[in-house]
Write an enzyme that holds these catalytic residues in place. Structure first.
Site, mmCIF file in Angstrom:
data_model
loop_
_atom_site.group_PDB
_atom_site.id
_atom_site.type_symbol
_atom_site.label_atom_id
_atom_site.label_comp_id
_atom_site.label_asym_id
_atom_site.label_seq_id
_atom_site.Cartn_x
_atom_site.Cartn_y
_atom_site.Cartn_z
ATOM 1 N N GLU A 1 9.399 2.669 10.996
ATOM 2 C CA GLU A 1 10.320 3.813 10.895
ATOM 3 C C GLU A 1 9.454 5.064 10.917
ATOM 4 O O GLU A 1 8.629 5.270 10.033
ATOM 5 C CB GLU A 1 11.135 3.703 9.613
ATOM 6 C CG GLU A 1 12.448 4.469 9.688
ATOM 7 C CD GLU A 1 12.272 5.939 9.409
ATOM 8 O OE1 GLU A 1 12.202 6.731 10.386
ATOM 9 O OE2 GLU A 1 12.163 6.295 8.236
ATOM 10 N N GLU B 1 8.409 16.774 15.409
ATOM 11 C CA GLU B 1 8.769 16.721 13.989
ATOM 12 C C GLU B 1 7.861 17.673 13.211
ATOM 13 O O GLU B 1 6.638 17.586 13.306
ATOM 14 C CB GLU B 1 8.614 15.294 13.456
ATOM 15 C CG GLU B 1 9.146 15.150 12.046
ATOM 16 C CD GLU B 1 9.130 13.715 11.542
ATOM 17 O OE1 GLU B 1 8.118 13.022 11.742
ATOM 18 O OE2 GLU B 1 10.138 13.306 10.919
ATOM 19 N N LYS C 1 0.855 -1.191 0.000
ATOM 20 C CA LYS C 1 0.000 0.000 0.000
ATOM 21 C C LYS C 1 0.893 1.244 0.000
ATOM 22 O O LYS C 1 1.461 1.612 1.024
ATOM 23 C CB LYS C 1 -0.902 0.050 1.244
ATOM 24 C CG LYS C 1 -1.914 1.185 1.153
ATOM 25 C CD LYS C 1 -2.420 1.641 2.505
ATOM 26 C CE LYS C 1 -1.723 2.882 3.027
ATOM 27 N NZ LYS C 1 -1.826 4.100 2.214
HETATM 28 C C1 UN1 Z 1 13.459 9.507 4.626
HETATM 29 O O1 UN1 Z 1 13.591 10.687 4.855
HETATM 30 O O2 UN1 Z 1 12.462 8.902 4.990
HETATM 31 O O3 UN1 Z 1 19.289 9.556 4.171
HETATM 32 C C2 UN1 Z 1 14.477 8.738 3.861
HETATM 33 C C3 UN1 Z 1 18.523 10.177 3.446
HETATM 34 C C4 UN1 Z 1 17.874 9.455 2.289
HETATM 35 C C5 UN1 Z 1 16.686 8.702 2.736
HETATM 36 C C6 UN1 Z 1 15.709 9.506 3.531
HETATM 37 N N1 UN1 Z 1 18.842 8.572 1.689
HETATM 38 O O4 UN1 Z 1 18.254 11.348 3.646
#
Ligand code: UN1
Length: 497
Positions: A251, A385, A176
């Site tokens: 995450e 955030e 998704k």
């Molecule tokens: C994200 O912001 O979810 O390290 C990923 C970085 C990228 C990936 C970010 N290569 O900023």
């Protein structure tokens, strides 16, 4: 609009409408124009996708991993050939500037070749048995059907971090993607299809988190959920999946800081702060959201930032000279502006920005690069955030204070320190409590062959990308082979040598 401007589900190798009969608009955030539509699905569509994935799993798990990997190599090759075209689609539906969009597609290319290599590794262990004429080994087994829930800010990179290791390890997938970036998902699935992935191995179901995401989390046929998104949604997924003993990899963002010590290379630090805070218009999990600055260089840093920010053109990311694109939508714009009001009320000093902008002729969602200074570590703008082009300077008096301030947030994704002192470097490497630490580099720029993720509110102990991704998508099996022809009892028949 053509038929192809409607993003459809992909279930068991067929492109089809979701059974809700409804479509959402796919909006270009740079112009507020409708690019196309995306089908919306119901629980019934998820059920069918899971059934297709279950059926495909029975065969896919038995395909030798090096042959599964051949599909990944072809995916990498197709991504490479279409890099420019994909980057343009990405810029149009997500807003990031073209140079960054190309970088994101490159991240997926790298991941495809890296995980392709895993087809000939997927290493386990062989180890002596404690008993004679007996051997012991461990192998990685696929888990089954995995559910992937991915965000709009890195629509192909994050999808690649999750789908490629899942598939090379022999799992099948129901994915998704975010409804804000449906075309990137469609293009990625088309590439898998062209690369020869058998029907049912990867299924795409569009829709909201509350319908499609929820159905995936609840479905007893889905063994693993891998999610990238907000902390709030992640927590609710973890609670629901926990009740079902379902494996979940989460995450959920960051509140990342750059530390600038009094001996820092200042112009390098400024380059890194501007790139980390305003690249991707601050919409990275790894974005630089705080700068923890030694008080003796604070005024110098403020001035250097003020000198450089006007040189960052804001506008449509398709325009090659633009450095800051739009934010994703009007809701996000409002939320960013609300945080700026909170910062002002809390007593932080607004150095620059703090308002929306309207680049000429564009009706998209633009916010000025914004810097607060003289903030304290406990202010909400220094804790929560924001996911926009806002960075907050917090003055400190020592390395010890800097590390303490860095660690005193609910997230733990990425951190960075600028200093020339090797003792400070190693102290920071040890004591910064994030999953990713940079030395003399900004908070963004993770490479795909290392684990990506963080501590505390950022995650739940798992990692995307790198070898660590295989731990999310495989189950260890320990195998003992006894060729003695007798009953040998571990721990009991210990012998006397
Ligand atoms: C994200 O912001 O979810 O390290 C990923 C970085 C990228 C990936 C970010 N290569 O900023």
């Amino acid at each position: 609009m053509t038929e192809w401007d409607r993003a459809l589900n992909y279930i068991d190798g067929r492109w089809e409408e979701g059974s809700s009969g409804e479509f959402a608009e796919n909006i270009n955030p740079a112009t507020n124009e409708v690019l196309g539509t995306v089908t919306l699905s119901t629980t019934e569509d998820v059920n069918r996708a899971v059934r297709a994935a279950e059926a495909a799993f029975r065969k896919w798990r038995l395909v030798p991993a090096p042959r599964r990997a051949q599909v990944l190599y072809r995916v990498g090759e197709l991504l490479r050939q279409r890099k420019e075209q994909l980057a343009r689609i990405l810029t149009q539906e997500m807003g990031k500037v073209l140079e960054e969009a190309r970088g994101e597609v490159q991240e997926a290319i790298d991941m495809a070749f890296y995980m392709g290599g895993e087809g000939r590794r997927l290493f386990g262990q062989t180890t002596p048995s404690e008993l004679p004429n007996k051997m012991a080994l461990s192998v990685r087994e696929p888990v089954g059907v995995v559910g992937l829930i991915t965000p709009w800010n890195f629509p192909i990179a994050i999808a690649s971090w999750k789908s490629l290791p899942a598939i090379v390890a022999g799992n099948t997938v129901v994915w998704k993607p975010a409804t804000e970036t449906p075309f990137m998902a469609r293009e990625f699935v088309k590439i898998y299809e062209e690369a020869g992935l058998p029907p049912g191995v990867l299924n795409l179901v569009y829709g909201s988190g509350s319908v499609v995401g929820e159905a995936l989390v609840e479905h007893p046929g889905v063994q693993v959920i891998s999610f990238t998104g907000s902390n709030e949604v992640g927590r609710s997924i973890a609670a629901k999946a926990g009740a079902r003993l379902k494996r979940v990899s989460l995450e959920m963002g960051g509140k990342n800081a750059v530390i600038v010590m009094d001996d820092a290379n200042m112009s390098l630090a400024v380059d890194a702060i501007l790139w980390g805070a305003f690249g991707t218009t601050g919409q990275r999990c790894t974005a630089t959201s705080r700068v923890i600055v030694h008080r003796s260089v604070k005024a110098q840093l403020e001035q250097m930032l003020l000198d450089r920010i006007p040189g960052l053109p804001i506008g449509n990311g398709l325009d090659e000279h633009v450095r800051i694109g739009p934010v994703i939508n009007a809701v996000s714009l409002r939320r960013i502006h609300d945080y700026v009001q909170i910062g002002l009320q809390e007593g932080a000093r607004l150095l620059t920005g703090g308002h929306t902008v309207e680049p000429s002729g564009l009706r998209g969602f633009y916010y000025a690069p914004t810097v607060f200074t003289d903030a304290t570590a406990d202010m909400r703008i220094a804790q929560e955030e924001i996911f926009g082009p806002v960075v907050t300077l917090i003055p400190v008096d020592s390395l010890e204070d800097a590390i303490q301030v860095n660690n005193r947030v609910a997230f733990g994704l990425s951190s960075s320190i600028f200093t020339q002192d090797v003792n400070r470097v190693f102290t920071a490497m040890r004591d910064l409590d994030t999953g990713i630490v940079y030395v003399n580099a900004g908070t963004t720029g993770a490479e795909i062959h290392l684990p990506f993720g963080g501590t505390k509110g950022t995650g739940n102990g798992h990692r995307d990308s790198g070898q660590a991704a295989l731990d999310v998508f495989t189950e260890w099996k320990s195998i003992y082979v006894d060729f003695s022809g007798t009953l040998q009892r571990a721990q009991i028949d210990v012998g006397n040598v």
